[in-house]
Enzyme design. Sequence first.
Site, PDB file in Angstrom:
ATOM      1  N   GLY A 122       0.829  -1.206   0.000  1.00 50.48           N
ATOM      2  CA  GLY A 122       0.000   0.000   0.000  1.00 50.48           C
ATOM      3  C   GLY A 122       0.861   1.252   0.000  1.00 50.48           C
ATOM      4  CG  HIS A 455      -4.114 -22.780  49.293  1.00 44.86           C
ATOM      5  ND1 HIS A 455      -2.818 -22.338  49.442  1.00 44.86           N
ATOM      6  CD2 HIS A 455      -4.162 -24.015  49.843  1.00 44.86           C
ATOM      7  CE1 HIS A 455      -2.123 -23.278  50.079  1.00 44.86           C
ATOM      8  NE2 HIS A 455      -2.909 -24.303  50.331  1.00 44.86           N
TER       9      HIS A 455
END
Length: 476
Positions: A122, A455
Site C-alpha cells: 500500500g 489455594h
Amino acid sequence: MSKEFDVVVIGAGPGGYIAAIRAAQLGKTVACIEKWKNPAGALKLGGTCLNMGCIPSKALLASSEEFENAAKHLGDHGISVSDVKLDVSKMLARKDGIVEKMTKGIEFLFRKNKITWLKGHGKFTGRNDAGVQIEVSGEGETEVVTAKNVIIATGSKARHLPNIPVDNKLIADNEGALSFDSVPKKLAVIGAGVIGLELGSVWRRLGADVTVLEALPQFLGAADEALAKEAAKQFKKQGLDIHLGVRIGEVKTTDNGVSIAYTDNAGNAQTLDADRLIVSIGRVPNTDNLGLDAIGLAADERGFIPVDDHCATKVPNVYAIGDVVRGPMLAHKAEDEGVAVAEIIDGQKPHIDYNCIPWVIYTEPEIAWVGKTEQQLKAEGREYKTGQFPMMANGRALGIGKAEGFVKMIADAKTDEILGVHVISADASDLIAEAVVAMEFKAASEDIGRICHPHPSLSEVMREAALAVDKRALNM
Ligand code: NAI
C-alpha cells in the site's frame, strides 16, 4: 471508479488486523492491505507477531523448555529418562504448524467480519474530497482504492548493525534465529534486550553455549532494579554468559562461523568466535515507500510517524498505531491502539492508559511488570512503600518445581494506590494481568490483600506481596 471503503488499514499485524475487526464490528466497510509472504511464498496475514515474532518464538520457548526439563529436571520428580534426543526439524515444523493455524485463523476472521484483504504493497498517492487514495501493487493488477479513514499499522523491522550483513544463516535477526536448522555449538548474541534474552534462552536450553554482548553498562535498564538483579542471577546460574558495557568492532564471517571483535567494559580488546550470531539491537519502524509525502505526512528523524495521544496524525482522518508510532513496540499495545482508533472513527471517546500496559519477557523465569519502577518513583520524588514476597514460600511454586523469583508491589505511601507491580517467576505473563486490572481500577494494595485468591496457586504470591506492603505477609 476506484473502490471506496470507510476504513482502510495498511498492515495486518496485531495492530492492523484487530483495528480492521473492530471497525467492521462497528458497521464500517473495511479493507486491510497486506503483502507479507512466508518462506514458501504464500501471502499471510498476522505480520511479525504471528509469522516471525511472538507466536513462533513462544512455540520454540515451549519446545526448548520441554527438552531441558526432560534432560535435566525430570529426575527431581523420580522420573528417569535416558537418551533424550532433539529433532530440530520436527521442532521447527511444530512451530510452523502453529503459525499456519493462527494466520489461517485471521483469514477466517476477515471473512467472518466481511473485511476485504487487498493483497500487495500500500502506498499513498493523494487526497481529495472523497478521501485518501492508496495504490495497492505487487500482486496481480495494481489498483487504487479510496478511504474515508486510514489506519497506518505497518509495524517495524529488525535494526541491523552497519557493515554486518544479516544473511539469516550465519548472522541472523529474529527471523533467522527462529529457524536455525541445527543447534549451534557456540552462539553469540548482540543486544541483551527482549529478543536476545528470549532466543538466547531457546538455543541455550537446546545445548548451545550462549554469549550475549550488550552495549549498555546496566542489565535490563527499563526493568525495576530488583527484577533486573534477580534476572541476572538466574540467567548466570543457567549458563547465559552476559557481558555488559561492550563496544562491538569488526564482525567477520569465517569458514567455521563468525568472529566478533569487541572492546570489553574495562577497555580491553576481545574476540568472540561463534558458530552463529544473532543481532537483536532493537527495531525500526516500517515507513519505506509508503508515499507519506503524497498526503502531506513525513516520518520523524527516527522513522516514526508523529501522532497525538489518540494516534491521530496531522492529516485529518489518517491515524497510525503500533510499532510505527511512539511508545513500546509491543503487540498488545498495538492491539489496544487499533481498537481505540476504530472506536474514535466511530465517534466514540476511548482512552488508553499507557502506564497500565504490561511488559513481559518470556525467559525462564518469566519477567513481567506494569506501572512504575522503584527507580522511576525515586526520580519523581514520590513517597512510596514496597512489599516483596518470594516464590520460594509458595507451595504451588515448590510443587511445580519453579520456586525462583518473587513479586514486588509498590504503593503510594499515603493513599496506598498501587503504582507498580514487578514479577519474576513462572507464569509471570499471566500473573501480571491481575496487577493490570488492579491498576486500571486504581486499586490500593490493601484491596489485593483482602481479595480471596485460590489455594494453592502462584497468584497467592501477588496477595502476599500486597500484604507485605503493609508489613503483614502471612506466610513469611
Ligand atoms: P530491545 O530494545 O529490547 O533490546 C536491544 C538491546 O540491544 C538493548 O539492550 C540495547 O542497549 C542493545 N544494543 C543496541 N545497540 C547495540 C550495539 N551496537 N551493541 C550491543 N548492544 C546493543 O530490542 P530487541 O530485543 O531487538 O527487540 C525489538 C523489539 O521487539 C523491542 O521493542 C521489544 O519490546 C519487542 N519484542 C517484545 C517481546 C515481548 O514483549 N516479549 C518479544 C520480542 C520482541
